[in-house]
Motif scaffolding. Structure first.
Motif, short mmCIF file in Angstrom:
data_model
loop_
_atom_site.label_atom_id
_atom_site.label_comp_id
_atom_site.label_asym_id
_atom_site.label_seq_id
_atom_site.Cartn_x
_atom_site.Cartn_y
_atom_site.Cartn_z
N SER A 33 -28.06 -3.69 -5.11
CA SER A 33 -26.80 -3.24 -4.62
C SER A 33 -26.93 -1.92 -3.90
CB SER A 33 -26.03 -2.75 -6.16
OG SER A 33 -26.68 -1.69 -6.53
N GLY A 34 -25.99 -1.32 -3.27
CA GLY A 34 -26.12 -0.06 -2.55
C GLY A 34 -26.80 1.14 -3.26
N GLU A 35 -26.07 1.21 -4.51
CA GLU A 35 -26.48 2.31 -5.34
C GLU A 35 -27.99 2.03 -5.86
OE1 GLU A 35 -25.25 4.81 -6.48
OE2 GLU A 35 -23.23 4.43 -5.40
N GLU A 36 -28.31 0.73 -6.09
CA GLU A 36 -29.87 0.52 -6.43
C GLU A 36 -30.88 0.90 -5.42
OE1 GLU A 36 -29.72 -2.64 -9.83
OE2 GLU A 36 -28.57 -3.18 -7.89
N VAL A 37 -30.38 0.42 -4.05
CA VAL A 37 -31.48 0.75 -3.07
C VAL A 37 -31.28 2.10 -2.70
CG1 VAL A 37 -31.90 0.08 -0.54
CG2 VAL A 37 -30.97 -1.62 -1.92
N PHE A 38 -30.28 2.80 -2.56
CA PHE A 38 -30.42 4.41 -2.43
C PHE A 38 -31.11 4.85 -3.31
CE2 PHE A 38 -27.37 3.66 0.78
CZ PHE A 38 -27.07 4.71 1.59
N SER A 39 -30.88 4.55 -4.64
CA SER A 39 -31.77 5.26 -5.55
C SER A 39 -33.47 5.03 -5.37
CB SER A 39 -31.56 4.56 -7.05
OG SER A 39 -32.14 3.56 -7.27
N TYR A 40 -33.83 3.81 -4.66
CA TYR A 40 -35.13 3.75 -4.50
C TYR A 40 -35.59 4.64 -3.24
CZ TYR A 40 -36.39 0.39 -8.04
OH TYR A 40 -36.60 -0.41 -9.16
N MET A 41 -34.71 4.70 -2.20
CA MET A 41 -34.97 5.63 -0.96
C MET A 41 -35.26 7.09 -1.61
SD MET A 41 -32.21 4.38 1.75
CE MET A 41 -31.87 2.73 1.74
N MET A 42 -34.36 7.56 -2.32
CA MET A 42 -34.45 8.90 -3.07
C MET A 42 -35.69 8.99 -3.89
SD MET A 42 -30.69 9.60 -4.60
CE MET A 42 -31.19 11.16 -5.40
N LYS A 43 -36.31 7.73 -4.67
CA LYS A 43 -37.53 7.76 -5.31
C LYS A 43 -38.77 8.12 -4.35
CE LYS A 43 -40.43 5.24 -8.21
NZ LYS A 43 -40.58 4.04 -9.23
N ALA A 44 -38.86 7.57 -3.19
CA ALA A 44 -39.63 7.75 -2.16
C ALA A 44 -39.91 9.08 -1.62
CB ALA A 44 -39.64 6.78 -1.03
N GLU A 45 -38.73 9.75 -1.65
CA GLU A 45 -38.50 11.11 -0.74
C GLU A 45 -38.99 12.49 -1.56
OE1 GLU A 45 -34.76 12.86 1.70
OE2 GLU A 45 -34.51 12.08 -0.14
N ASN A 46 -39.38 13.31 -0.82
CA ASN A 46 -39.82 14.72 -1.11
C ASN A 46 -39.02 15.51 0.11
OD1 ASN A 46 -40.67 16.92 -2.30
ND2 ASN A 46 -42.56 16.84 -1.57
N PHE A 47 -37.66 15.89 -0.29
CA PHE A 47 -36.89 16.43 0.78
C PHE A 47 -37.32 18.09 0.71
CE2 PHE A 47 -32.77 18.30 1.96
CZ PHE A 47 -32.85 17.93 3.39
N HIS A 48 -37.36 18.60 1.92
CA HIS A 48 -37.52 20.14 2.15
C HIS A 48 -36.52 20.47 3.10
CE1 HIS A 48 -41.71 19.51 0.51
NE2 HIS A 48 -41.54 18.53 1.23
N ASN A 49 -35.56 21.18 2.46
CA ASN A 49 -34.48 21.64 3.21
C ASN A 49 -34.67 23.02 4.21
OD1 ASN A 49 -31.85 21.43 4.19
ND2 ASN A 49 -30.97 22.31 2.38
N LYS A 50 -33.97 23.31 5.16
CA LYS A 50 -34.00 24.28 5.85
C LYS A 50 -32.69 25.06 5.59
CE LYS A 50 -37.01 22.38 9.43
NZ LYS A 50 -37.47 22.11 10.70
#
Length: 572
Positions: free
Chosen positions: A116-133
């Motif tokens: 589902s969209g919620e599940e796929v988006f959660s895996y995108m977040m799992k891969a990510e290490n976001f550094h904001n500006k």
């Protein structure tokens, strides 16, 4: 080059974006042995996979699979180069670095358990290490901070700020982090990038710092997967590998083999292994072990059109940092010594999504097209965009865009991208020789509705630049100057331009799609297992039943994360 052992628990066929993620996650368990077989070089010896601005220097070299499509009748019978990265990290080392996830409904439309969209988006977040500006108003709950994929926002060139103003002025409201949340089908915003501290971040980064239980075999082609009879069923038991000197060897898998060759090469590996449409395999002298007619079918891609403009105002675009005088040398020095400057980032700027319902309402092709209730003729709900716009901050694109603005000239573009294409293509094999590239027939623009919608996208995109308050007073005319597209006002004028200039956005998918058992063209089940074979999965964008309304980089990472979890569930 690593010496392969005779046997591993898991063999990953392809060290591209998804394959690297699968391998890294499995190898986190020190008790599991993993082999990655990669056709190209190790990326650590390839500067242009680390220098973000060096992306195009990988094309037309040994670092490119150098695949060109069959002639596309809908695109004036043009053959289009569909470059793919051939090195560790794959196309994550030469893509646009864009983290555009699409809309959650895109994945709900797959209608596959666990995807589902919620599940796929959660895996995108799992891969990510976001550094904001400090300047970016991010949606914190949409980003991951513990993954291996470093991501940060992109600082816009002045022309991009003006284009954002024009997008807003032309009815696309600003939602700064809309390409991460997956909830906004119409608007403009910023796109985080797989760039960090001046370097490109690729899937190969996932493989750093792992133990001796992971082997990476580069410069080695996967010929085929060997299938053996086991309890009246087939099991994937080994992989035949061809090294750069032409020597063949077999490597056994104790547990599973995962094919991660991408939308072009994964179906080719399956076909050479005897998995595919029986008649097609027999043409090449390959015994059909599993008759799966969907292998290599359902090929999809996003088409884009670059529309370039000239401006006389200096300092708006980044051309002066690349093409004027000795600027490139200085930009290279800045990246090499200081990790900054024009080559430390990718020259895309402002982004937007749009729905085209109202604009297409007068088009008979659109109004007469059959569609399901609640969806438009492209198969999309009102929560999904029909098109995307994005801009370049200088002149440049695929290799045909070679009219560089030297001599203190300046150019930029708006790029129009078609979502939910109705046209479908195929991937087949030329022979059973793994040295022969797959035969790719994208069949671009074979559906007249694709042409109509992409032409309307160009109409709208041109209006943004020529009428929008940010850019209308800075445009001198079309670039190159012999083009007159800036004067076009309707989709009929744009259609010839689209047929002649549409090109790939490098988002191929669908050729080993997941689907229910009732779908004779499905190749995989929801656990990515190849139907009719035990111990064999596919994990890359070829598994997508439908493309997302976005770009495919982040889904490719999510597929890798999800695949690793599915495999571990089998062993828990």
């Amino acid at each position: 080059m690593v010496a392969m052992k005779a046997e591993y628990d898991y063999i990953i066929c392809g060290g591209g974006t998804t394959g690297s993620v699968v391998a890294a996650r499995l190898a986190e368990d020190a008790n599991i042995s993993v082999l990655v077989i990669e056709a190209g070089e190790h990326n650590e010896v390839m500067e242009n996979t680390i220098m973000t601005g060096g992306w195009s220097m990988n094309f037309d070299t040994d670092a490119d699979w150098n695949i060109t499509t069959q002639p596309n009748p809908g695109a004036n019978s043009r053959q289009i180069k569909v470059s793919r990265g051939k090195f560790l990290g794959g196309s994550s080392g030469c893509n646009g670095t864009l983290c555009i996830r699409g809309i959650k409904q895109d994945y709900d439309d797959w209608n596959m358990p666990g995807w589902s969209g919620e599940e796929v988006f959660s895996y995108m977040m799992k891969a990510e290490n976001f550094h904001n500006k400090p300047w970016f108003n991010s949606c914190e709950e949409a980003h991951g901070t513990n993954g291996k994929l470093d991501v940060e926002p992109h600082d816009l060139a002045p022309i991009s700020e003006l284009i954002l103003d024009s997008m807003i002025d032309q009815g696309l409201p600003l939602h700064e982090d809309m390409f991460s949340t997956g909830e906004t089908p119409c608007g403009c915003g910023h796109v985080p990038r797989t760039v960090y501290k001046g370097d490109r971040v690729t899937a190969a980064n996932f493989l750093l710092g792992l133990g001796s239980n992971l082997d990476i075999k580069t410069n080695s082609l996967v010929d085929r997967v060997l299938l053996t009879e086991s309890s009246s069923s087939l099991r994937a038991s080994a992989v035949v590998v061809l090294d750069k000197d032409g020597n063949k060897s077999e490597v056994k898998a104790r547990k599973e083999i995962i094919v991660s060759g991408g939308a072009y090469c994964s179906p080719a590996i399956l076909m050479r292994s005897g998995i595919g449409a029986r008649a097609e395999l027999e043409q090449h002298g390959i015994e059909c072990k599993v008759n799966l007619p969907g292998v290599g079918r359902n090929l999809m891609d996003h088409l884009i059109v670059f529309i370039y403009y000239e401006t006389e105002k200096s300092g708006l675009t980044n051309d002066y940092l690349l093409y004027h005088g000795d600027a490139f040398r200085e930009s290279y020095r800045q990246w090499k010594e200081e990790k900054r400057g024009a080559l430390s980032t990718f020259p895309f700027g402002a982004f937007a999504y749009a729905r085209l319902d109202e604009r297409m309402a007068d088009d008979p092709i659109w109004t007469k097209a059959s569609h399901l209730e609640g969806r438009d003729p492209m198969g999309l709900t009102p929560s999904q965009p029909n098109i995307e716009f994005f801009s370049t901050e200088c002149y440049g694109g695929p290799k045909q865009y070679a009219d560089f603005p030297t001599d203190n000239k300046h150019a930029f573009s708006i790029i129009c991208e078609l979502f939910a294409p109705r046209s479908r293509g195929t991937v087949t094999i030329k022979s059973k020789d793994p040295m022969d590239n797959p035969v790719v027939d994208h069949n671009y623009l074979s559906d007249e509705l694709d042409l109509a919608v992409l032409a309307e996208a160009c109409t709208f995109g041109n209006e943004i630049i020529m009428r929008g308050k940010g850019t209308k007073d800075v445009v001198r005319g079309s670039w190159p100057s012999d083009l007159i597209h800036h004067t076009y006002t309707n989709r009929e004028q744009w259609k010839p331009f689209v047929r002649e200039n549409a090109t790939t956005c490098y988002h191929p998918g669908g050729t080993c799609k997941m689907g229910p058992s009732s779908d004779v063209n499905s190749v995989l089940d929801e656990r990515l297992q190849v139907r009719g074979v035990k111990g064999l999965r596919v994990a890359d964008t070829s598994i997508m039943p439908l493309l997302n309304q976005g770009h495919t980089q982040m889904p490719a990472y999510a597929i890798g994360e999800k695949a690793a979890d599915l495999i571990r569930e089998n062993t828990s």
